[in-house]
Design a protein around this motif. Sequence first.
Motif, PDB file in Angstrom:
ATOM      1  N   ASN A 259     -25.244  72.192   7.840  1.00 49.33           N
ATOM      2  CA  ASN A 259     -25.280  72.979   8.364  1.00 49.33           C
ATOM      3  C   ASN A 259     -26.407  74.243   7.839  1.00 49.33           C
ATOM      4  OD1 ASN A 259     -24.182  74.110  11.225  1.00 49.33           O
ATOM      5  ND2 ASN A 259     -23.864  75.864   8.982  1.00 49.33           N
ATOM      6  N   ARG A 277     -25.672  78.794  16.564  1.00 51.69           N
ATOM      7  CA  ARG A 277     -24.631  78.442  15.630  1.00 51.69           C
ATOM      8  C   ARG A 277     -24.454  77.859  14.615  1.00 51.69           C
ATOM      9  NH1 ARG A 277     -22.600  79.208  21.293  1.00 51.69           N
ATOM     10  NH2 ARG A 277     -24.245  78.865  23.124  1.00 51.69           N
ATOM     11  N   ALA A 278     -25.694  77.348  14.256  1.00 58.40           N
ATOM     12  CA  ALA A 278     -25.243  76.871  13.215  1.00 58.40           C
ATOM     13  C   ALA A 278     -24.932  78.209  12.062  1.00 58.40           C
ATOM     14  CB  ALA A 278     -26.702  76.224  12.181  1.00 58.40           C
ATOM     15  N   GLU A 280     -22.839  80.817  12.858  1.00 61.40           N
ATOM     16  CA  GLU A 280     -21.748  80.543  12.562  1.00 61.40           C
ATOM     17  C   GLU A 280     -20.917  79.501  11.591  1.00 61.40           C
ATOM     18  OE1 GLU A 280     -21.175  80.502  16.668  1.00 61.40           O
ATOM     19  OE2 GLU A 280     -20.176  83.009  17.278  1.00 61.40           O
ATOM     20  N   LEU A 281     -21.443  78.639  12.154  1.00 70.91           N
ATOM     21  CA  LEU A 281     -20.641  77.550  12.009  1.00 70.91           C
ATOM     22  C   LEU A 281     -20.535  77.615   9.677  1.00 70.91           C
ATOM     23  CD1 LEU A 281     -19.102  74.785  12.110  1.00 70.91           C
ATOM     24  CD2 LEU A 281     -21.261  73.904  11.872  1.00 70.91           C
ATOM     25  N   LYS A 282     -22.187  77.825   9.551  1.00 70.78           N
ATOM     26  CA  LYS A 282     -21.961  78.260   7.819  1.00 70.78           C
ATOM     27  C   LYS A 282     -20.844  79.845   7.607  1.00 70.78           C
ATOM     28  CE  LYS A 282     -25.277  80.535   4.585  1.00 70.78           C
ATOM     29  NZ  LYS A 282     -25.962  80.946   4.488  1.00 70.78           N
ATOM     30  N   SER A 284     -18.010  79.832   8.927  1.00 75.69           N
ATOM     31  CA  SER A 284     -17.058  79.375   9.298  1.00 75.69           C
ATOM     32  C   SER A 284     -16.486  78.395   8.049  1.00 75.69           C
ATOM     33  CB  SER A 284     -16.407  78.685  10.601  1.00 75.69           C
ATOM     34  OG  SER A 284     -15.438  78.042  10.255  1.00 75.69           O
ATOM     35  N   PHE A 285     -16.961  77.223   7.647  1.00 75.70           N
ATOM     36  CA  PHE A 285     -16.897  76.756   6.232  1.00 75.70           C
ATOM     37  C   PHE A 285     -16.862  77.740   4.951  1.00 75.70           C
ATOM     38  CE2 PHE A 285     -17.563  72.412   7.914  1.00 75.70           C
ATOM     39  CZ  PHE A 285     -19.157  72.611   8.624  1.00 75.70           C
TER      40      PHE A 285
END
Length: 659
Positions: A259, A277-278, A280-282, A284-285
């Motif tokens: 990601n 969106r990437a 956001e995903l980062k 979250s991780f």
Amino acid sequence: MKHYLYLFVLLTLAFLGSNKIYADTDNIEQELAMRVQQAQVSGSDSDFYNAHKLFLNHLEKNQTWDKFYRAWMNRVIYDVNHKHFHRAYTEIHRITEDIRDRHQEKYLYIPHMCLGFFYFGRNQPEMGETYFRKALQGVDANKEPISVFNCYLSLAQALSGNHPTEAMACLDSLPKQMLDNPMYDSGVLGFRCIIANRLGDRQAFDRYYARYDSIRQNNPAGFNPANLYQVMVCHYMLKNDYKHALAWCDSVDVPMMANELRLDVYEKMGDWQHAFRAAELKDSFQQIDEREVLEDDIMDISHGIDMLQAEQEKGELRHKQLMLGGLLSTVIILLLIAILIYRYFKNLKLKEQFHELQEARRRAKAGQAIRRAFVTTIFEKLKSPISSLLNYARIFNDPEFKLKPEERSKRYRDIVAAAKNIESLMDPVLDSYSRGDLGITDEEKRVCQDALRSPLQTLIGTAEVIIDADGQLPHDEYMQLRSAICRDAYDVATSTRKLILFSLYGDAYPIPMNYEIGLNEMARTTLNSYDQHFKTQPKNIEFVTDVADDVKITTNMLLQELINCLLDNVVKYATGDTLQLSCHTLTDGSYAIAVSNEGPTIPASDAEHIFVPFVRLSPNEHTLGVGLPLARCLATSMGYTLTLDTTYTQGARFVVRLK
């Protein structure tokens, strides 16, 4: 299977499992080393700890202390890679005590290396850099080329994020004989490619990549694939071949790493929707990772508490047995015991009083440090909501950014959550001032609350209106509300950051000057990164200098924060179009940075009053009032002086004199 931090792959090869390193050892040692390596790759904690214990026992029995302590360090690396930070810290203490107990002080660089890995794994590269440098100082370069290699490589990894030029210099210092091994050479070349990409040095990247790819193609058995995915993504991004770059990202089997690589590609492409969106995903991780680390630490601490309680119960049982034996003794022995007990408790009382006096003195000296640590902790908690608000503000401020109506509720709930998080920590931050030298009054505290709570409540209220509308607002009304949210989100984030920084540096505590940079380069970089998108009237700020471009200064990165505070002030109060950031050479050979505007002139009587915290010159202002005080405190902490130029009559002009 748990995934390792790929940054340490080269290091673990130098500690365990290399037949070349252990070619002179007996078969048992080689077998045990291979078992440790296999367990390490499998990711099974129980298998690794059992194999590692057997290996350490064998090395201790043979008194091969160099391999013994390096193998023990591998345990710390394993724990850091698997986020067992509490266990890693405990092992570091055990290694240090063992070295001292055995009088093997020449290996004290090992705990320093371990502490470097520990802090680097905790995303504290500055602390990691400090301990890697200490380790490097303690290594005998003539006798320990492997350790020197690992020290320089680790230091380069710690520096690569913020100081890539210094990181490349560390790689240049690696022992040449170690690079004769293609496994090490290809690993270092891959790392060089990554740093060259960060520096934007296309020529250096192509040179290193050619050697790297040659080993990969012609000697696959000796090729180190540790950083292959990163290198290939960088390679295709530099060629603007984003399709192949994303394909390499898809090949990474570690979701978090994949990601982060995609985020770099999307940002280079300018595809901000996918980048958003990437990002956001980062986040979250990272939240999942932090939660797992916390749970693991709590389990380790609970286990330690249980062991301490068991030891305490054994101690109490032994104490009862001794008391029973004492009761069976003769009267004379009882009298002697009574006298000894009396003297013991008397001495214990005196000792406790002495320790209380020492503790009171220590607390008096450490009071300020405790306050700074407290505020630093809050700052760490606020980084995520501040970053979230800034990201949303910058993205939503672009009218071209489209957000589906059904997605709005989720995004604006994130904004409300971040704003409420900041609001919940506002009072602890303000209360921290009463623990320091500032000692703000209730009225000054009310000023701060007014400056922050009003935009916070407006931000929350506006976001909740959009949430309640559930995507049914007319487009024009929605865009007006979104614009208001962008403005309030930016104001809240920047004001909160200034308040935290002022709480940390408001006491003018000395700041280390450990960063060398060109004066003009630093000024241009600060000006280029200065964000005016959310200012009421964006201005064109020109840069003027009479300083040669090769002039360098040793400073701290907080100098950019200082200049940003001054830019905020001159932009806010400017009425003319001429704003200027300038660098000057003074008659005594020193240098100065000046920031000026065309606008109202500040009276000479207020030349010092404007640097007082929480002061508002106009009763109609609702600002926080810490921008200029923060700039003054940062200047003082770095040994500079910040003054208002009262001879300048066209507006306001602030001068930072660099000593």
